[in-house]
Design a protein around this motif. Structure first.
Motif, short mmCIF file in Angstrom:
data_model
loop_
_atom_site.label_atom_id
_atom_site.label_comp_id
_atom_site.label_asym_id
_atom_site.label_seq_id
_atom_site.Cartn_x
_atom_site.Cartn_y
_atom_site.Cartn_z
N UNK A 13 84.57 0.80 -78.33
CA UNK A 13 83.20 0.27 -78.40
C UNK A 13 82.29 0.94 -77.37
N UNK A 14 82.86 1.76 -76.50
CA UNK A 14 82.06 2.44 -75.48
C UNK A 14 81.31 3.61 -76.12
N UNK A 15 80.06 3.74 -75.77
CA UNK A 15 79.25 4.83 -76.31
C UNK A 15 79.68 6.16 -75.71
N UNK A 16 79.88 7.17 -76.55
CA UNK A 16 80.28 8.49 -76.09
C UNK A 16 79.05 9.27 -75.63
N UNK A 17 79.11 9.86 -74.43
CA UNK A 17 77.95 10.63 -73.96
C UNK A 17 77.87 12.03 -74.54
N UNK A 18 78.98 12.52 -75.11
CA UNK A 18 79.01 13.86 -75.70
C UNK A 18 79.75 13.80 -77.03
N UNK A 19 79.43 14.72 -77.95
CA UNK A 19 80.18 14.78 -79.21
C UNK A 19 81.47 15.56 -79.01
N UNK A 20 82.28 15.60 -80.05
CA UNK A 20 83.47 16.42 -80.00
C UNK A 20 84.69 15.71 -79.45
N UNK A 21 85.79 16.43 -79.27
CA UNK A 21 87.08 15.82 -78.90
C UNK A 21 87.12 15.22 -77.51
N UNK A 22 86.24 15.63 -76.61
CA UNK A 22 86.29 15.05 -75.26
C UNK A 22 85.61 13.70 -75.18
N UNK A 23 84.83 13.33 -76.19
CA UNK A 23 84.12 12.05 -76.16
C UNK A 23 85.05 10.87 -75.96
N UNK A 24 86.22 10.95 -76.59
CA UNK A 24 87.20 9.86 -76.47
C UNK A 24 87.64 9.66 -75.03
N UNK A 25 87.71 10.73 -74.26
CA UNK A 25 88.16 10.60 -72.88
C UNK A 25 87.12 9.88 -72.01
#
Length: 819
Positions: A568-580
């Motif tokens: 539920x946390x908003x990702x600050x960047x797109x792509x595979x690192x967003x999950x981290x």
């Protein structure tokens, strides 16, 4: 049913408001509006309105709240507040809160971090690295320095002075280089890849010492006199803090200065009579100016009505009567200048206090505020140097060295060690850049620099251990060819400097971070210490109830993120690192919650529960290290080759955070609280796994060939030519890679039965040449590359006279003996 619905709606509003960190007034407004709507379209029920009214009354009725609730809590808080000595207070107040504060409060503003300016060298700084630093590296031999001469060659000393290596941080207006913290870090890092002694001899004058203290606190007269002389190398500085009975506990300094009248330059002046006994002082044996920390007393009230003035710092010429410079210490594996200094009844004028009389008693705060250079720049730069050198040389050696006709880098056991070297080096470089960038931005991040010092020196220690395992006998036989042994032996020096790592981890990172980085605790302590009780209550009231709201928010956020695995946390960047970023925010919220509850339950006892606080410090540390990795990835242009390194580090760091949390919960008392917190933070049990074998394999591959990532990660290190330790390995590596296709031709011909391998390589190549399998050029190149391969894996051997220290007697290297 209506009552239950209305209460559930209130809870839902509170839950959503707390998750979003809404202000109390906003939350009450929304809750009130929801109740009005429910009442309008339903039934009026007293209980929900009573609950709402009670909370609203406490919030809006300031005088009632402060008198009936805040004041009793304030008095209780003041009574249980643990005692704090002056040294602890000054350590807490010193330095700045930076990105560590964002990580600690549970809701990091990642866009703010990503907006930090990318640290880069200027053209002038890069030119200095490429030219002056390269030149002095070529002047020295690490073997000769540490095991033969026990000192830098005189030409290196002269060159360091002439080219301003000791004035890197001194502004140009005083004759210094005026370089950035990043340049300081890069220069020390490159010097350290050639010689630890060269690195130390440069880092000390540019870190905690007279120059930095003068820049921040010196009088104009002191700056104008000393800084130009330090910049030109006319003065060699050292700084004396550590005493036999006072290492990390500066408050226990036994060295004293008594204010009295005495004679100086033929006149009676007001001054200080000093007595000191210091040890472990780098550059002391060759220093011309001594920075001295001591406890200052004024028993006769000559400068005021306070007898115990406190820790004070003064600058004293080593030629001054009574100053004694002892013989040399011999630090483990590194022959840099280090020794004791003493003085008995040495009289100096008050004007020699750094900053003048106004800074008498402010020495400890001055020192703590200036620790960023030593903890955050110098030591991390030498640690990064260890990683860079090991990454490049150990990767190359793993290609050159073969076992069972296979490059050892292809064995999974070796690959496991190489993966740790590769992943750690990436994180070291990322952390070096981010920390240096903070200092260049004008920040003095005391907690961040403690994190950098501890984790980067520990990472360097682990890298050296793994490198030695990969090299085997090649690493343990000492000599000019060995690029690991000196650093391996001397690693405890970096671990010990600026306080042993046990102290840094167990007392400093969380002990200081919990108070300074917390948005309310330090200010609550200041309010409670206010002698004006009324003003203290006023300040405490706002802080305390905002603290309650903050704690409730962290509780709700931690449960919400745990149940949703952070999705539920908003990702600050797109792509595979967003999950981290989502997972790091989840762990940040958990740290905020657990820290708050721990401080509430244990109070001042938490400071003495060092192993508990160290584990929370580990979580904060891995959050910072992970942030640095993500920032470096973005600053490097989100290179595809970097992504496995980012994933390796983030997976590893999240796993280590989880381990720290679980060990904390297991050892927290009361035990039930640990069990509850474990369920809140990790509702589905163990969640974060270590990097997979496949990911290890992926990141190691870039160590075995030429590529942009290898060059970037190991940029600005000293390689040298084929006669230098690393240069010899690199030269052979280049030749072997260039002839890989030739080696494949031979293997293919053997496999197809077109070529019968002989016992000697030369015979096999000659047969391949005669059969037309190889051209003459290919045969020559291949024989040369294999000769270089053999030379690169050789170790040194010496005559018994040389081993006995008779260096002029019969030195022979391995190739000379073979000839």
């Amino acid at each position: 049913m209506v009552i239950l619905t209305q209460i559930l709606v209130l809870i839902g509003v509170i839950w959503a408001s707390a998750y979003m960190r809404a202000r109390m007034g906003t939350a009450l407004t929304v809750a009130g509006a929801a109740l009005v709507l429910l009442t309008m379209f339903g039934e009026f029920k007293v209980i929900p309105w009573l609950l709402f009214g009670a909370v609203a009354l406490l919030y809006f009725a300031d005088d009632l709240r402060k008198d009936k609730i805040t004041r009793p809590i304030f008095k209780m808080f003041r009574s249980v507040l643990p005692p704090m000595n002056q040294t602890e207070r000054e350590a807490l107040e010193a330095g700045d809160v930076w990105w560590d504060g964002e990580l600690f409060k549970g809701n990091p503003n990642w866009k703010e971090m990503l907006a930090y300016e990318k640290p880069e060298l200027t053209e002038e700084e890069q030119s200095f690295v490429d030219n002056q630093v390269e030149t002095v590296c070529n002047m020295v031999s690490d073997w000769d320095i540490n095991f033969k001469d026990k000192d830098l060659p005189q030409e290196a000393w002269d060159y360091l002075k002439k080219e301003g290596f000791w004035g890197l941080i001194i502004p140009k207006e005083y004759g210094g280089k005026g370089f950035s913290a990043l340049a300081h870090s890069t220069i020390v890092s490159k010097l350290s890849t050639r010689s630890g002694v060269l690195g130390v001899t440069t880092m000390v004058p540019n870190s905690l010492g007279p120059a930095e203290l003068l820049l921040h606190y010196g009088t104009e007269e002191q700056k104008n006199f000393y800084l130009p002389r330090l910049a030109k190398g006319d003065e060699i500085p050292c700084f004396a803090l550590t005493a036999p009975k006072a290492g990390s506990d500066a408050g226990a300094i036994p060295d004293t200065g008594i204010i009295c009248k005495g004679e100086h330059e033929g006149e009676e002046v007001l001054g200080i009579r000093l007595n000191w006994n210091k040890r472990y002082i780098t550059l002391a044996p060759v220093a011309t100016v001594l920075g001295l920390a001591f406890k200052m007393y004024d028993p006769d009230g000559l400068i005021g009505d306070k007898e115990d003035i406190g820790i004070t710092v003064a600058l004293i010429p080593t030629s001054h009567p009574g100053v004694e410079i002892g013989e040399r210490h011999y630090p483990m594996g590194q022959a840099f200048m280090n020794g004791p200094t003493r003085g008995k009844d040495v009289f100096i004028p008050l004007s020699w206090i750094v900053g003048g009389q106004d800074y008498a008693g402010k020495g400890w705060r001055m020192l703590v505020e200036c620790l960023s250079a030593g903890r955050g720049i110098s030591l991390p730069s030498s640690s990064t140097a260890t990683g860079k050198l090991a990454y490049r040389a150990t990767g190359a050696y793993s290609v050159l060295r073969e076992q069972f006709k296979t490059e050892i880098g292809k064995f999974e056991g070796v690959e496991e060690a190489l993966a740790r070297i590769a992943g750690s080096t990436y994180q070291l470089e990322a952390t070096r850049l981010m920390t240096a960038g903070a200092v260049d931005a004008g920040v003095k991040p005391s907690v961040v620099t403690a994190i950098a010092k501890y984790h980067m020196t520990e990472a360097a220690r682990d890298i050296l251990k793994d490198s030695m395992d990969v090299h085997g006998g090649r690493g343990v036989i000492m000599g000019e060819r060995n690029y690991l042994s000196s650093g391996y032996m001397s690693m405890p020096i970096s671990i010990t400097v600026e306080g042993a790592n046990i102290l840094t981890r167990n007392l400093m990172i969380f002990g200081q971070g919990a108070v300074r980085c917390h948005p309310f605790v330090f200010r609550e302590m200041q309010a409670a210490a206010n002698p004006n009780e009324q003003q203290g209550v006023e300040d405490f009231d706002s802080l305390f109830f905002r603290h309650i709201g903050y704690g409730l928010s962290n509780f709700i956020r931690s449960i919400s993120m745990g149940l949703t695995s952070g999705r539920i946390v908003k990702k600050p960047v797109p792509g595979p690192t967003g999950r981290y970023y989502q997972q790091l925010t989840r762990m940040s919220s958990a740290l905020a919650l657990v820290s708050d509850l721990s401080m509430a339950v244990l109070g001042g006892e938490l400071k003495r529960k060092e192993r508990l606080s160290a584990r929370l410090g580990d979580v904060l540390s891995y959050l910072y290290l992970s942030s640095a990795v993500l920032k470096y990835y973005e600053d490097s242009g989100r290179q595809e080759s970097d992504l496995p390194y980012v994933e390796w580090n983030l997976k590893n760091n999240l796993h280590l955070m989880q381990k720290a949390f679980l060990e904390f919960f297991e050892n927290l008392r009361p035990a039930w609280l640990g069990k509850v917190l474990r369920r809140v933070v990790f509702p589905y049990g163990i969640w974060y796994k270590k990097p997979s074998d496949y990911l290890d394999h992926t990141i190691v591959k870039s160590m075995f060939n030429h590529n942009e990532l290898r060059d970037r990660l190991t940029c600005n290190i000293f390689v040298g030519d084929e006669n230098d330790p690393v240069g010899r390995i690199e030269n052979a590596f280049n030749k072997v890679l260039a002839t890989k296709s030739v080696a494949q031709k031979i293997k293919k011909a053997v496999k197809e039965g077109k070529l019968a391998p002989a016992r000697e390589l030369e015979e096999t190549v000659a047969t391949a040449l005669a059969a037309g399998i190889l051209s003459q050029q290919e045969a020559d190149d291949y024989l040369e590359s294999e000769a270089l391969r053999l030379d690169a894996i050789q170790v040194d051997e010496y005559s018994k006279e040389y081993i006995a220290g008779q260096f002029e007697e019969g030195l022979k290297s391995a190739p000379e003996r073979a000839a």
